[in-house]
Design an enzyme around this catalytic site. Structure first.
Site, PDB file in Angstrom:
ATOM      1  CE  LYS A   1      -4.039  -2.043   0.019  1.00  0.00           C
ATOM      2  NZ  LYS A   1      -3.867  -3.493   0.010  1.00  0.00           N
TER       3      LYS A   1
HETATM    4  C1  LIG Z   1      -5.266  -4.329   0.669  1.00  0.00           C
HETATM    5  C2  LIG Z   1      -6.719  -4.165   0.689  1.00  0.00           C
HETATM    6  C3  LIG Z   1      -7.492  -4.638   1.741  1.00  0.00           C
HETATM    7  C4  LIG Z   1      -6.974  -5.526   2.817  1.00  0.00           C
HETATM    8  O1  LIG Z   1      -5.857  -5.072   3.462  1.00  0.00           O
HETATM    9  P1  LIG Z   1      -4.851  -6.082   4.188  1.00  0.00           P
HETATM   10  O2  LIG Z   1      -4.067  -5.169   5.040  1.00  0.00           O
HETATM   11  O3  LIG Z   1      -3.999  -6.711   3.121  1.00  0.00           O
HETATM   12  O4  LIG Z   1      -5.657  -7.055   4.953  1.00  0.00           O
HETATM   13  C5  LIG Z   1      -8.842  -4.364   1.737  1.00  0.00           C
HETATM   14  N1  LIG Z   1      -9.415  -3.668   0.749  1.00  0.00           N
HETATM   15  C6  LIG Z   1      -8.693  -3.206  -0.293  1.00  0.00           C
HETATM   16  C7  LIG Z   1      -9.380  -2.414  -1.343  1.00  0.00           C
HETATM   17  C8  LIG Z   1      -7.336  -3.470  -0.371  1.00  0.00           C
HETATM   18  O5  LIG Z   1      -6.648  -3.044  -1.421  1.00  0.00           O
END
Ligand SMILES: *Cc1c(COP(=O)(O)O)cnc(C)c1O
Length: 398
Positions: free
Chosen positions: A186
């Site tokens: 992210k």
């Molecule tokens: C990455 C992501 C998640 C989940 O996040 P994690 O930290 O990997 O559990 C949820 N929604 C979206 C849109 C994502 O891109």
């Protein structure tokens, strides 16, 4: 998008503080922790940056979605409207609470279509969960108005769009609750981590207790604390929070690099008549985490995507055929393949995926290509990439 690209001394310094104290947990151990409360500090920094009253850190973005729903009282049999285009975490978090995911079409924003949302409402609907996929947002004004009319919760998944804004408000702060992920890919990362933000103090208290086994966090003897309601363990560790504390200070730098790189690629692609771009709702500004564009047809999109890959243009996605982000390949959900029995409400209320028609989603996603915007490209690399992309796209349009 990825914060891990620019990882260095600031992150190391924050983590070193935690290692020096030896206290890896966010709660307790006051005497040993030498004043380090990394999770608490990151919550304060995040709340400030997102202009909300409260933030609750948790162990992942998926945990954030689960905790957000739970904190607002969503449970067994409650229907949550979610988009056909999202990460699997959306329905995982809903199912984890015994609630029922209801898939709804997306439009040219690549997020929930408000008209389709309104049509999907039943007496069991409790929440609408727009997912701001690939750096841009849902039409939040329209969704909020629907939620207000029908007395529904608006819960934003801003995991892929941190730093974007809508009507001047940071994404995640517009709805009743907003969720972020700080996983490794992210815009900013904790390694693993996530957060719920809200202006509602009851939701904050619920999230605080729920994410730590129901602990009420009164007093300074953890063992003596009360548990007003059932919870679970979605805690983040101090090590992960320390990384995030360094990263959040760099968020605005990351965003400005994203915007600069995005703009160069976009201007290049705008010279191609057959390419159009994902609609950003009026009043919105993207986080520029991805450049999302439409080709004239599904066939040309497939062809261009393949050619981009072969031509060495990495990190461009064709979600339509992707296993994780589009409903077409979610057979485990559609057939409810779970390790054990699911709540009766889920099997009874689940949509009949043999009958339901998502051709309006296919119309857009079938023509979409999304290219990740990296932070580490040099100006030279970027110019070459833009030229190369234009040549490949033009050569594969027919
Ligand atoms: C990455 C992501 C998640 C989940 O996040 P994690 O930290 O990997 O559990 C949820 N929604 C979206 C849109 C994502 O891109």
């Amino acid at each position: 998008m990825p914060g891990f690209e620019l990882f260095g001394d600031k992150e190391r310094e924050q983590v070193q503080d935690v290692l020096d104290s030896g206290v890896l947990m966010r709660y307790g151990f006051e005497g040993l922790r030498k004043g380090h409360y990394k999770a608490l500090e990151l919550e304060e920094a995040l709340a400030r940056r997102m202009k909300v009253a409260h933030a609750q850190l948790v162990s992942s973005g998926t945990a954030a979605l689960t905790v957000a729903l739970a904190s607002a009282g969503v449970g067994a049999g409650d229907e949550v409207l979610m988009p056909t285009f999202t990460f699997v975490a959306t329905f995982e978090s809903i199912l984890a609470l015994g609630a029922v995911p209801v898939l709804v079409d997306v439009d040219d924003t690549l997020t929930l279509n408000p008209v389709a949302v309104e049509k999907a409402i039943t007496p069991k609907t409790r929440a609408v969960m727009p997912v701001h996929m690939c750096g841009s947002m849902a039409d939040l004004r329209a969704l909020k108005s629907i939620c207000d009319t029908h007395n529904l919760l608006l819960i934003e998944d801003a995991c892929q769009a941190i730093g974007g804004t809508y009507e001047g408000k940071p994404l995640g702060s517009y709805g009743d609750l907003g969720c972020f992920s700080f996983d490794y890919v992210k815009t900013i990362t904790c390694g693993e981590g996530g957060a719920v933000v809200t202006n509602n103090s009851s939701y904050k208290i619920n999230a605080d207790h729920y994410s730590d086994h129901g602990h009420d966090h009164f007093g300074n003897d953890r063992g003596a604390e009360a548990h007003p309601f059932l919870g679970y363990n979605y805690r983040i560790s101090e090590l992960n929070a320390a990384v995030g504390l360094a990263q959040i200070e760099r968020l605005d730098t990351f965003l400005s690099i994203q915007k600069k790189n995005y703009t160069i690629l976009r201007q290049a692609l705008e010279t191609i008549n057959e390419v159009s771009f994902r609609r950003v709702p009026d009043g919105g500004e993207e986080s520029y985490a991805f450049l999302n564009f439409f080709l004239p047809s599904e066939i040309s999109a497939k062809k261009v995507h393949e050619a981009l890959g072969k031509g060495g243009i990495d990190a461009c996605f064709y979600w339509y055929d992707n296993n994780w982000h589009y409903y077409r390949k979610w057979n485990h959900l559609k057939e409810l393949k779970s390790l054990a029995k699911l709540p009766q409400e889920v099997s009874n209320q689940l949509q009949d995926f043999k009958k339901v028609d998502f051709s309006r989603s296919d119309h857009w996603i079938g023509r979409t290509i999304s290219c990740l915007i990296k932070l580490s490209w040099s100006d030279d690399e970027l110019t070459k990439r833009a030229d190369h992309m234009v040549r490949i796209i033009k050569a594969n349009l027919s």
